[in-house]
Design a protein around this motif. Structure first.
Motif, PDB file in Angstrom:
ATOM      1  N   ASP A 432       0.739  -1.182  -0.254  1.00 44.97           N
ATOM      2  CA  ASP A 432      -0.016   0.368   0.044  1.00 44.97           C
ATOM      3  C   ASP A 432       0.730   1.456   0.002  1.00 44.97           C
ATOM      4  N   MET A 433       2.103   1.041   0.975  1.00 39.35           N
ATOM      5  CA  MET A 433       2.683   2.909   0.874  1.00 39.35           C
ATOM      6  C   MET A 433       3.413   2.620  -0.464  1.00 39.35           C
ATOM      7  N   VAL A 434       4.308   1.749  -0.980  1.00 38.62           N
ATOM      8  CA  VAL A 434       4.594   2.152  -2.415  1.00 38.62           C
ATOM      9  C   VAL A 434       3.531   2.534  -3.261  1.00 38.62           C
ATOM     10  N   GLY A 435       2.985   1.768  -3.526  1.00 35.45           N
ATOM     11  CA  GLY A 435       1.544   2.260  -4.663  1.00 35.45           C
ATOM     12  C   GLY A 435       0.954   3.869  -4.001  1.00 35.45           C
ATOM     13  N   ALA A 436       0.925   3.768  -3.138  1.00 35.10           N
ATOM     14  CA  ALA A 436       0.217   5.527  -2.284  1.00 35.10           C
ATOM     15  C   ALA A 436       1.596   6.577  -2.133  1.00 35.10           C
ATOM     16  N   TYR A 437       3.195   5.933  -2.102  1.00 36.67           N
ATOM     17  CA  TYR A 437       3.544   7.466  -2.440  1.00 36.67           C
ATOM     18  C   TYR A 437       3.862   7.315  -4.371  1.00 36.67           C
ATOM     19  N   GLY A 438       3.639   6.524  -4.936  1.00 36.39           N
ATOM     20  CA  GLY A 438       3.081   7.189  -6.537  1.00 36.39           C
ATOM     21  C   GLY A 438       2.715   8.200  -7.076  1.00 36.39           C
ATOM     22  N   THR A 439       1.433   8.178  -5.663  1.00 40.80           N
ATOM     23  CA  THR A 439       0.649   9.334  -6.303  1.00 40.80           C
ATOM     24  C   THR A 439       0.930  10.288  -6.731  1.00 40.80           C
ATOM     25  N   PHE A 440       2.002  10.913  -5.915  1.00 46.98           N
ATOM     26  CA  PHE A 440       2.798  11.887  -5.547  1.00 46.98           C
ATOM     27  C   PHE A 440       3.478  12.092  -6.797  1.00 46.98           C
ATOM     28  N   VAL A 441       4.295  11.003  -6.982  1.00 49.34           N
ATOM     29  CA  VAL A 441       4.973  11.231  -8.421  1.00 49.34           C
ATOM     30  C   VAL A 441       3.985  11.165 -10.475  1.00 49.34           C
ATOM     31  N   ASN A 442       3.156  11.076  -9.547  1.00 46.50           N
ATOM     32  CA  ASN A 442       2.106  10.783 -10.795  1.00 46.50           C
ATOM     33  C   ASN A 442       1.137  12.047 -10.241  1.00 46.50           C
ATOM     34  N   SER A 443       1.244  12.947  -9.854  1.00 42.97           N
ATOM     35  CA  SER A 443       0.773  14.626  -9.822  1.00 42.97           C
ATOM     36  C   SER A 443      -0.726  14.252  -9.339  1.00 42.97           C
ATOM     37  N   GLY A 444      -0.772  13.326  -7.924  1.00 45.02           N
ATOM     38  CA  GLY A 444      -2.311  12.993  -7.553  1.00 45.02           C
ATOM     39  C   GLY A 444      -2.479  12.707  -8.276  1.00 45.02           C
ATOM     40  N   THR A 445      -2.578  11.594  -9.329  1.00 41.85           N
ATOM     41  CA  THR A 445      -3.372  10.335  -9.871  1.00 41.85           C
ATOM     42  C   THR A 445      -2.181   9.123  -8.712  1.00 41.85           C
ATOM     43  N   TRP A 446      -3.193   8.311  -8.610  1.00 42.93           N
ATOM     44  CA  TRP A 446      -3.320   6.896  -7.700  1.00 42.93           C
ATOM     45  C   TRP A 446      -3.660   5.864  -9.202  1.00 42.93           C
TER      46      TRP A 446
END
Length: 473
Positions: A432-446
């Motif tokens: 979950d944590m790795v997926g959620a941190y990806g949201t920051f990289v994707n400018s707010g898209t999970w």
């Protein structure tokens, strides 16, 4: 190869009539043989046969057999090793080099003598080889070895569910499964985990030398820790059933030394050890999880669920949840920005006390147990992970707001709406944590983490393509 006697090809009316079944089977095989002869050369037919033949020891196909018996690729086999495998065609069990070495050696020499007879080997070469013993490097392929065993286990859970829902047999229908794992990154990840954890384990052993690491907050050893832990094992449950709960009998077998193979970083060791001592041995080992993901696609490139799959089946990527600590704070700051705060907003570094529902107060300290009394911008407070500023924000926003923000960003683990959540005390999974941190990289898209891209049938027809779920978080 063509399963001419499979049920899906033999469901006609005459198939159930006495005497017709064998006639139908033989006729189909006769037609298939003629078609094969018309379509392929003898060498092509032999290659097809070599690629599906079961050589024994769970080795299907020549490449698998070469790896299983000799630890090398088929192209690297020496002539006498190839002869051993060819000899297995007659009877894989009777001529097994592992379980019937003398039979295998005799059969190998028969194959080599045929090579002399037909001009593929000289008599002198044969004479030099026929007396040599078969040198094996035997290792049966199983779920405990090979690349990414934790990942393969998790993938199989997903695939078995998909096959049940779509009417396929995962192990018999020849499905082609395409995954996101990058074998090079996976290899590096496994090496990194082993090197890092081996060093940490040395430090751990040195620190706890002569003491047990299961202690309470006061530093005292937890009484009956092992006795309670072993009650959660299959061994204890089996003994409990066997002796109808008789504790004396159960304890006798839990403390009885038996031969077993245990894990160490210096390799497996054969020892005489009781189940209770074995549990104590393994409770001294540190564990970890490792996951690498491409954030734009959600493709998981590497997955290491623990330090050794054979001895520790528990997966620390998706199965195990742990306290994330300060790595949870970015979700709190995200909630703050969404609710009108801005990076340059200043907050005083002083102790914050928040009343709880049970009438007590929650007053967290900073990591160094000091409060500077200085003003911190939110930007600097997050960079320096200042607990007092996190407490200030969760007090202003409310823990429910933090829960909702974290959920939107991809945290699926159950979260409790307590103020202490701001400091990462709630267990969450690495997945979950790795997926959620990806949201920051994707400018707010999970983007949902995913590890299967498509499934094809044995003919290459695409049965399902998996498109990852995305959420505007």
């Amino acid at each position: 190869m063509f399963r001419t006697r499979g049920e899906e090809l033999n469901n006609g009316y005459l198939n159930d009539k006495p005497g017709f079944r064998t006639l139908i089977h033989k006729t189909k095989e006769w037609i298939m043989s003629v078609k094969l002869e018309q379509s392929y050369t003898k060498q092509e037919i032999m290659i097809m046969y070599l690629n599906i033949f079961e050589f024994g020891s769970n080795a299907f196909g020549l490449q698998s057999a070469a790896k299983t018996f000799f630890g090398k690729d088929a192209k690297d086999l020496e002539v006498q090793e190839s002869a051993v495998l060819v000899g297995l065609f007659k009877n894989p069990n009777h001529y097994s080099p592992k379980f019937n070495p003398e039979n295998s050696k005799h059969r190998r020499n028969v194959v080599l003598s045929q090579m002399v007879k037909y001009g593929y080997m000289t008599q002198a070469e044969y004479d030099s080889l026929k007396e040599t013993d078969i040198k094996l490097k035997y290792r049966v392929e199983n779920q405990n070895i090979g690349l990414a065993p934790y990942f393969r286990t998790e993938a199989s859970k997903f695939l078995l569910k998909w096959c049940r829902e779509n009417g396929y047999d995962l192990y018999a229908d020849g499905l082609k499964i395409y995954t996101t794992i990058d074998s090079r990154m996976q290899t590096y990840a496994e090496q990194a985990v082993e090197e890092h954890m081996k060093d940490r384990q040395k430090e751990f052993f040195a620190h706890w030398k002569g003491r047990n690491p299961w202690i309470d907050r006061q530093g005292k050893e937890i009484p009956n820790y092992l006795e309670n832990a072993i009650k959660r094992t299959d061994r204890y449950r089996n003994l409990n059933r066997r002796f109808d709960g008789n504790q004396d009998s159960i304890n006798y077998y839990l403390n009885k030394k038996i031969p077993m193979t245990i894990f160490t970083y210096d390799g497996e060791k054969e020892v005489q050890m009781s189940p209770l001592d074995s549990l104590k041995h393994y409770k001294h080992y540190l564990q970890t999880g490792f996951m690498a993901m491409e954030p734009q696609t959600g493709h998981i490139k590497a997955w290491v669920g623990g330090i050794n799959y054979k001895h520790f089946k528990y997966d620390h990527v998706k199965q195990g949840a742990r306290q994330p600590g300060s790595t949870f704070k970015p979700f709190l700051y995200t909630a703050a920005i969404e609710n009108g705060y801005y990076p340059c907003y200043e907050v005083l570094d002083t102790q914050v006390c928040i009343p709880l529902g049970d009438g007590t107060m929650w007053c967290p300290n900073n990591a160094d147990n000091k409060f500077s009394g200085e003003k911190f911008t939110l930007r600097n407070a997050m960079a320096k992970s200042v607990n007092s500023i996190s407490a200030f924000l969760v007090n202003k926003l409310g823990a429910e707001t933090l829960v909702k923000t974290a959920k939107r960003m991809g945290i699926s683990t159950p979260l409790e709406a307590n103020p202490s959540l701001a400091l990462g005390v709630n267990d969450v999974t690495l997945y979950d944590m790795v997926g959620a941190y990806g949201t920051f990289v994707n400018s707010g898209t999970w983007v949902e983490p995913n590890f299967i891209t498509r499934i094809e049938d044995k003919h290459g027809n695409v049965l399902h393509e998996f498109v990852p779920k995305t959420v505007d978080a």
